[in-house]
Design a protein around this motif. Structure first.
Motif, mmCIF file in Angstrom:
data_model
loop_
_atom_site.group_PDB
_atom_site.id
_atom_site.type_symbol
_atom_site.label_atom_id
_atom_site.label_comp_id
_atom_site.label_asym_id
_atom_site.label_seq_id
_atom_site.Cartn_x
_atom_site.Cartn_y
_atom_site.Cartn_z
ATOM 1 N N ARG A 3 0.821 -1.208 0.000
ATOM 2 C CA ARG A 3 0.000 0.000 0.000
ATOM 3 C C ARG A 3 0.859 1.264 0.000
ATOM 4 N NH1 ARG A 3 -2.845 -1.503 3.765
ATOM 5 N NH2 ARG A 3 -1.782 -0.541 5.536
ATOM 6 N N VAL A 4 1.926 1.280 0.809
ATOM 7 C CA VAL A 4 2.783 2.465 0.891
ATOM 8 C C VAL A 4 3.500 2.712 -0.429
ATOM 9 C CG1 VAL A 4 4.864 3.375 1.989
ATOM 10 C CG2 VAL A 4 3.070 2.361 3.389
ATOM 11 N N ALA A 5 3.984 1.660 -1.073
ATOM 12 C CA ALA A 5 4.669 1.824 -2.356
ATOM 13 C C ALA A 5 3.722 2.384 -3.416
ATOM 14 C CB ALA A 5 5.238 0.480 -2.809
ATOM 15 N N LYS A 6 2.500 1.905 -3.423
ATOM 16 C CA LYS A 6 1.523 2.399 -4.397
ATOM 17 C C LYS A 6 1.215 3.875 -4.172
ATOM 18 C CE LYS A 6 -3.185 1.565 -6.066
ATOM 19 N NZ LYS A 6 -4.401 0.732 -5.922
ATOM 20 N N VAL A 7 0.987 4.263 -2.912
ATOM 21 C CA VAL A 7 0.672 5.662 -2.604
ATOM 22 C C VAL A 7 1.853 6.569 -2.933
ATOM 23 C CG1 VAL A 7 0.112 7.253 -0.732
ATOM 24 C CG2 VAL A 7 -1.035 5.047 -0.859
ATOM 25 N N SER A 8 3.076 6.097 -2.686
ATOM 26 C CA SER A 8 4.260 6.913 -2.980
ATOM 27 C C SER A 8 4.366 7.208 -4.468
ATOM 28 C CB SER A 8 5.520 6.197 -2.491
ATOM 29 O OG SER A 8 5.478 6.000 -1.089
ATOM 30 N N MET A 9 4.133 6.200 -5.304
ATOM 31 C CA MET A 9 4.210 6.422 -6.750
ATOM 32 C C MET A 9 3.076 7.327 -7.243
ATOM 33 S SD MET A 9 6.938 4.927 -7.495
ATOM 34 C CE MET A 9 7.629 5.003 -5.844
ATOM 35 N N GLN A 10 1.902 7.190 -6.643
ATOM 36 C CA GLN A 10 0.791 8.069 -7.023
ATOM 37 C C GLN A 10 1.091 9.523 -6.660
ATOM 38 O OE1 GLN A 10 -2.458 6.186 -4.949
ATOM 39 N NE2 GLN A 10 -3.005 4.891 -6.692
ATOM 40 N N ASP A 11 1.734 9.732 -5.512
ATOM 41 C CA ASP A 11 2.093 11.097 -5.112
ATOM 42 C C ASP A 11 3.101 11.707 -6.078
ATOM 43 O OD1 ASP A 11 0.407 10.870 -2.973
ATOM 44 O OD2 ASP A 11 1.982 10.430 -1.507
ATOM 45 N N GLU B 299 3.811 3.192 -16.596
ATOM 46 C CA GLU B 299 2.605 2.692 -17.260
ATOM 47 C C GLU B 299 2.835 1.321 -17.891
ATOM 48 O OE1 GLU B 299 1.189 5.671 -19.948
ATOM 49 O OE2 GLU B 299 0.390 6.931 -18.329
ATOM 50 N N GLY B 300 3.517 0.448 -17.131
ATOM 51 C CA GLY B 300 3.713 -0.932 -17.562
ATOM 52 C C GLY B 300 4.967 -1.177 -18.374
ATOM 53 N N ASP B 301 5.701 -0.144 -18.740
ATOM 54 C CA ASP B 301 6.915 -0.304 -19.544
ATOM 55 C C ASP B 301 8.126 -0.211 -18.623
ATOM 56 O OD1 ASP B 301 8.867 -0.430 -21.438
ATOM 57 O OD2 ASP B 301 8.442 1.539 -22.329
ATOM 58 N N ALA B 302 8.720 -1.359 -18.286
ATOM 59 C CA ALA B 302 9.848 -1.370 -17.362
ATOM 60 C C ALA B 302 11.063 -0.663 -17.938
ATOM 61 C CB ALA B 302 10.203 -2.807 -16.988
ATOM 62 N N HIS B 303 11.189 -0.625 -19.271
ATOM 63 C CA HIS B 303 12.345 0.032 -19.884
ATOM 64 C C HIS B 303 12.296 1.550 -19.695
ATOM 65 C CE1 HIS B 303 13.612 -3.727 -21.712
ATOM 66 N NE2 HIS B 303 12.361 -3.918 -22.129
ATOM 67 N N ALA B 304 11.108 2.097 -19.429
ATOM 68 C CA ALA B 304 11.002 3.546 -19.241
ATOM 69 C C ALA B 304 11.656 3.997 -17.946
ATOM 70 C CB ALA B 304 9.533 3.972 -19.262
ATOM 71 N N LEU B 305 11.919 3.062 -17.029
ATOM 72 C CA LEU B 305 12.586 3.455 -15.785
ATOM 73 C C LEU B 305 14.042 3.822 -16.016
ATOM 74 C CD1 LEU B 305 11.236 0.770 -13.267
ATOM 75 C CD2 LEU B 305 10.349 3.066 -13.704
ATOM 76 N N GLY B 306 14.654 3.241 -17.032
ATOM 77 C CA GLY B 306 16.088 3.432 -17.207
ATOM 78 C C GLY B 306 16.842 2.505 -16.273
ATOM 79 N N ARG C 34 7.622 -2.677 -8.490
ATOM 80 C CA ARG C 34 6.426 -3.037 -9.245
ATOM 81 C C ARG C 34 5.510 -1.837 -9.460
ATOM 82 N NH1 ARG C 34 4.552 -8.932 -6.808
ATOM 83 N NH2 ARG C 34 6.436 -10.080 -7.402
ATOM 84 N N TRP C 35 5.323 -1.017 -8.410
ATOM 85 C CA TRP C 35 4.430 0.125 -8.577
ATOM 86 C C TRP C 35 5.084 1.244 -9.375
ATOM 87 C CZ3 TRP C 35 -0.414 -0.424 -8.436
ATOM 88 C CH2 TRP C 35 -1.024 -1.320 -7.554
ATOM 89 N N MET C 36 6.406 1.304 -9.391
ATOM 90 C CA MET C 36 7.066 2.253 -10.293
ATOM 91 C C MET C 36 6.766 1.899 -11.748
ATOM 92 S SD MET C 36 10.846 3.170 -8.773
ATOM 93 C CE MET C 36 11.166 4.159 -10.227
ATOM 94 N N VAL C 37 6.832 0.602 -12.048
ATOM 95 C CA VAL C 37 6.537 0.160 -13.413
ATOM 96 C C VAL C 37 5.070 0.389 -13.745
ATOM 97 C CG1 VAL C 37 6.499 -1.844 -14.950
ATOM 98 C CG2 VAL C 37 8.422 -1.506 -13.386
ATOM 99 N N GLU C 38 4.171 0.056 -12.811
ATOM 100 C CA GLU C 38 2.741 0.152 -13.084
ATOM 101 C C GLU C 38 2.270 1.597 -13.215
ATOM 102 O OE1 GLU C 38 0.478 -2.114 -13.682
ATOM 103 O OE2 GLU C 38 1.851 -3.807 -13.495
ATOM 104 N N ILE C 39 2.723 2.495 -12.314
ATOM 105 C CA ILE C 39 2.165 3.853 -12.249
ATOM 106 C C ILE C 39 3.014 4.848 -13.032
ATOM 107 C CG2 ILE C 39 1.598 5.752 -10.684
ATOM 108 C CD1 ILE C 39 0.842 3.694 -8.593
ATOM 109 N N LEU C 40 4.316 4.897 -12.737
ATOM 110 C CA LEU C 40 5.149 5.900 -13.402
ATOM 111 C C LEU C 40 5.449 5.515 -14.848
ATOM 112 C CD1 LEU C 40 7.699 6.836 -10.571
ATOM 113 C CD2 LEU C 40 5.500 7.883 -11.129
#
Length: 265
Positions: free
Chosen positions: A181-189, A247-254, A239-245
């Protein structure tokens, strides 16, 4: 004769006491009126002195009348001449009431005690066992795990065996729920506070570099709160970085700057 003189003196004293407050009040009014007259004399308008002069005259006349009435009453009462039969009867009555002491109050007689009723043995009520219509489930509640995206699964290291959160202790399961829950809220913020940077990071595939400060701050708090389960083969933060920031593309994280635990499957 002594009793009659005492009664007359008491009547005079009562009359003086009854009129003392009124005389004092009239005297104060006269004093204030005189002060107002003195203040009005310093004014350039002589007409300002008329109201306090009238008040002073009225107060002085009232005082004079009160003193005259009291003087006549006292001198008439103290005369040693003969009195009428009615005056003698009044003096006798006043003397009787003043001489007789007040009667002592009588205490009420205590009521006789009433006999106590015989005690009755009361049998305690027997409570019947309450049967519950509902039965608690015997099977433990399972903790659903969040399924990672295909990109997240491909980027996580693999190891042998299978990791099941429901096999952990209740304290560890609660930590997993809170971490998710905390990881999800952090990425949403982060997405809400930095919408333009998130869009550019997805476009240029450098989210971890472009949002470095925000991600590091969130990860420090995540690591501090959930350190006991950081070695478990699941990374909710990633996981929530990939899902929220991303948008499902893990390569976008760098380049993901944090070590991920081995994933069991």
């Amino acid at each position: 004769m002594v009793q009659e003189s005492s009664a007359v003196e008491q009547a005079i004293v009562r009359a003086l006491r009854d009129n003392l407050e009124r005389i004092q009040r009239t005297s104060d009014e006269l004093h204030h009126a005189v002060n107002d007259v003195v203040s009005a004399c310093s004014s350039n308008k002589p007409s300002n002195a008329l109201p306090p002069l009238l008040r002073a005259q009225t107060s002085a006349a009232a005082l004079e009348a009160s003193f005259e009435v009291l003087l006549r009453f006292i001198t008439g009462s103290l005369q040693t001449g003969s009195h009428s039969p009615l005056e003698s009867q009044i003096a006798d009555l006043v003397g009787k009431f003043s001489a007789e002491p007040p009667a002592a109050p009588q205490r009420p007689q205590p009521a006789p005690p009433e006999p106590m009723a015989s005690t009755v043995d009361v049998q305690p009520a027997v409570e019947e066992p309450v049967t519950s219509e509902f039965e608690l489930p015997t099977e433990p509640e399972t903790l659903p795990l969040m399924e990672p995206t295909a990109a997240a699964v491909a980027s996580e290291p693999e190891s042998e065996g299978e990791f099941d959160v429901n096999r952990l202790t209740s304290e560890e399961q609660e930590l997993h729920r809170r971490a998710n829950r905390v990881a999800k809220v952090s990425m949403q913020d982060i997405k809400m506070l930095r919408p333009e940077q998130v869009r550019l990071g997805r476009q240029n595939k450098d989210l971890c570099i472009r949002l470095k400060d925000d991600i590091e701050k969130a990860h420090r708090e995540y690591d501090r709160r959930f350190k006991p389960i950081m070695d478990h083969p699941v990374d909710y933060f990633y996981r929530w970085m990939v899902e929220i920031l991303a948008e499902g593309d893990a390569h976008a994280l760098g380049d993901y700057p944090y070590a991920m635990p081995a994933r069991h499957h």
